[in-house]
Design a protein around this motif. Structure first.
Motif, PDB file in Angstrom:
ATOM      1  N   THR A 495     -20.032  25.926 -50.875  1.00 46.61           N
ATOM      2  CA  THR A 495     -19.465  24.935 -49.960  1.00 46.61           C
ATOM      3  C   THR A 495     -19.392  23.579 -50.639  1.00 46.61           C
ATOM      4  N   PHE A 496     -18.479  22.751 -50.179  1.00 40.22           N
ATOM      5  CA  PHE A 496     -18.254  21.442 -50.787  1.00 40.22           C
ATOM      6  C   PHE A 496     -19.500  20.576 -50.684  1.00 40.22           C
ATOM      7  N   ARG A 497     -20.193  20.657 -49.565  1.00 38.14           N
ATOM      8  CA  ARG A 497     -21.366  19.812 -49.349  1.00 38.14           C
ATOM      9  C   ARG A 497     -22.665  20.489 -49.788  1.00 38.14           C
ATOM     10  N   GLY A 498     -22.541  21.635 -50.455  1.00 38.86           N
ATOM     11  CA  GLY A 498     -23.732  22.338 -50.914  1.00 38.86           C
ATOM     12  C   GLY A 498     -24.422  21.656 -52.069  1.00 38.86           C
ATOM     13  N   ASP A 499     -23.680  20.829 -52.816  1.00 37.28           N
ATOM     14  CA  ASP A 499     -24.245  20.089 -53.947  1.00 37.28           C
ATOM     15  C   ASP A 499     -23.641  18.694 -53.947  1.00 37.28           C
ATOM     16  N   ASN A 500     -24.482  17.667 -54.086  1.00 36.11           N
ATOM     17  CA  ASN A 500     -24.000  16.284 -54.009  1.00 36.11           C
ATOM     18  C   ASN A 500     -22.998  15.946 -55.108  1.00 36.11           C
ATOM     19  N   ARG A 501     -23.067  16.653 -56.223  1.00 37.27           N
ATOM     20  CA  ARG A 501     -22.166  16.337 -57.340  1.00 37.27           C
ATOM     21  C   ARG A 501     -20.727  16.745 -57.058  1.00 37.27           C
TER      22      ARG A 501
END
Length: 519
Positions: A495-501
């Motif tokens: 998911t897009f928000r799964g990793d802050n980078r």
């Protein structure tokens, strides 16, 4: 065991510029020009193969090459700005050749007596098939269907797919070098020597020119060498096939290309539509989606970015569909996909900058309009490019195999999946290609579109690898193998928000995320 000190690493550590960092402008311009020179190879090879079969003249071939480069530049800009935003060049693809050959050999087109008329009618038929087939990518991308399918991916499943994106192209490597070994082999050895053994040598204080610009240096040297061989008459009495591979003046591109030509939509006339042609072309679209997904994974690793989340992959596939629609409208003579060789160049030069690729797209657009100027570079013999492919395709293949560091390779389950998917991914396409001719593939029923569909699917190494690897990985002892498959590391990138980078690497420009919020 105490001497083993190479733990798994999410990002490659010895790259100099990542996706958001940029070299100084002089380096950026030269690196972009280097990307432009590399993409010329495929942009010349495909029209040189197809246009004569369509009945086109050398002038028609030059115009198709110009159009293909022009649209490739537009598609690359669209992909780097609004698609995945990875530093990936989008260019002409060999994945579309088999359905195009089916269209070329359509009896209704073969009956046209005038060569130029047959060329234009065939081009219009190809345009119509591309326009219809583009709907597959547009729907799969913007509806998030491809993103949903990507949730079945894992490091174990994607390693052979990304690996085969590079290794599966072995036929375009040394076999083509061997077509003119006196040019191709020196090129191969020179690139290895310059890019690897001289990379620490700095003629200029701040710029490692041998590491940054090995293609420009080596192509210039071997090209001059091949011009000398041509001018001295070394190939005067050689077979036609040898002259075509070795001579710098055999393609007749410089003499036939116009000084200035602006490609425009429907320049060959209105497209024509056929259900059979469109269904056959859809197979190439599916293959292109698989191959591009693997190339995006490799590009993200070589640009020091996170693996693209499902939302970003879908967005990229959607924009590829728009690009395929442009291919159909302009009449490029083939479809487009991510250029694997340009992905490999990111690793060879250790520069994964998005700006470099965007500037290379500007070069494609600009030089495609200056026909004579672009035709000069298009006269570079194919074995020179084949020597580069040996290195660049191999590098992309190795990047795919590097994903195995996140899996348990002491698991017999994993070894079987990896071994079977890689072996069949090479063996099955080789079997299909071995029996393919200009007129027929291995599958030969009375339905030509069905033949083209199956022959295209099973002639693609990454597609066969994906079918085998993803199926086995999601059906063999799935519950007890999550850690072995690498899922604890992989799941955060779904998911897009799964990793802050992800926000740093994949957020749309101009604050467009307000209107297209990621999921």
């Amino acid at each position: 065991m105490a001497d083993i000190s190479h733990p798994p690493m999410e990002q490659l550590q010895d790259l100099e510029y990542c996706i958001d960092s940029n070299p100084p402008w002089p380096e950026t311009i030269l690196l972009a020009f280097q990307n432009y020179i590399l993409v010329i190879g495929t942009s010349v090879m495909i029209p040189s193969l197809l246009v004569p079969l369509m009945g086109g003249s050398d002038g028609d071939k030059a115009r198709v090459i110009q159009t293909l480069l022009f649209v490739s530049g537009i598609n690359t800009l669209l992909q780097t700005l609004f698609g995945t935003r990875l530093p990936a060049v989008v260019g002409g693809s060999f994945a579309y050749v088999m359905p195009i050959l089916y269209i070329i050999n359509d009896s209704s087109l073969q009956q046209i007596p005038n060569h130029h008329d047959r060329f234009e009618q065939t081009m219009r038929a190809i345009q119509g098939a591309l326009i219809v087939a583009s709907s597959i990518q547009i729907v799969a991308g913007y509806s998030q269907l491809w993103g949903l399918f990507s949730r079945f991916f894992s490091p174990l499943g994607m390693a052979p797919v990304v690996g085969l994106v590079g290794l599966g192209l072995f036929q375009r490597g040394f076999p083509m070098v061997g077509n003119c070994v006196e040019i191709g082999l020196p090129m191969l050895l020179l690139v290895i020597g310059v890019s690897q053994y001289l990379k620490q040598t700095r003629l200029l204080k701040d710029i490692p020119i041998f590491e940054r610009f090995p293609l420009l240096i080596c192509i210039t040297i071997i090209w001059i060498y091949s011009i000398i061989l041509t001018a001295s008459g070394a190939y005067r009495n050689k077979p036609y096939a040898t002259q075509l591979s070795c001579r710098t003046d055999k393609a007749n591109l410089v003499s036939t290309a116009p000084w200035f030509k602006f490609p425009y939509p429907l320049q060959w006339g209105p497209p024509t539509f056929s259900a059979g042609h469109s269904f056959a072309m859809m197979s190439s679209v599916l293959v292109s989606m698989v191959e591009s997904t693997g190339a995006y994974m490799a590009a993200s690793r070589l640009a020091i970015a996170t693996p693209p989340p499902a939302y970003v992959l879908s967005r990229g596939i959607g924009w590829q569909g728009i690009g395929l629609l442009l291919d159909g409208l302009y009449g490029t003579g083939t479809g487009s996909t991510v250029s694997v060789e340009n992905v490999g160049l990111l690793g060879l030069t250790r520069v994964g900058s998005r700006r470099v690729v965007q500037l290379s797209a500007a070069f494609m657009i600009f030089f495609s309009m200056l026909g004579k100027f672009g035709a000069v570079f298009a006269s570079i013999p194919f074995p020179i490019y084949a020597a580069l492919y040996c290195i660049l395709f191999g590098l992309v293949g190795a990047v795919g195999l590097s994903l195995l560091q996140f899996t348990n390779m002491n698991s017999m389950r994993n070894l079987i999946i990896i071994g079977l998917s890689i072996f069949l991914g090479i063996s099955i396409p080789q079997y299909f290609n071995e029996y393919a001719t200009r007129y027929h593939g291995l599958v030969r029923t009375n339905a030509g579109w069905f033949n083209a569909f199956l022959n295209t699917i099973f002639s693609s190494s990454p597609t066969v690898g994906l079918i085998v690897a993803v199926f086995l990985d999601n059906t063999l002892d799935v519950v007890n193998s999550k850690k072995d498959r690498g899922m604890p590391w992989w799941v955060k990138f779904r998911t897009f928000r799964g990793d802050n980078r992800n926000e740093e690497f994949y957020t749309l420009p101009f604050n467009l995320n307000r209107f297209f919020p990621p999921t």
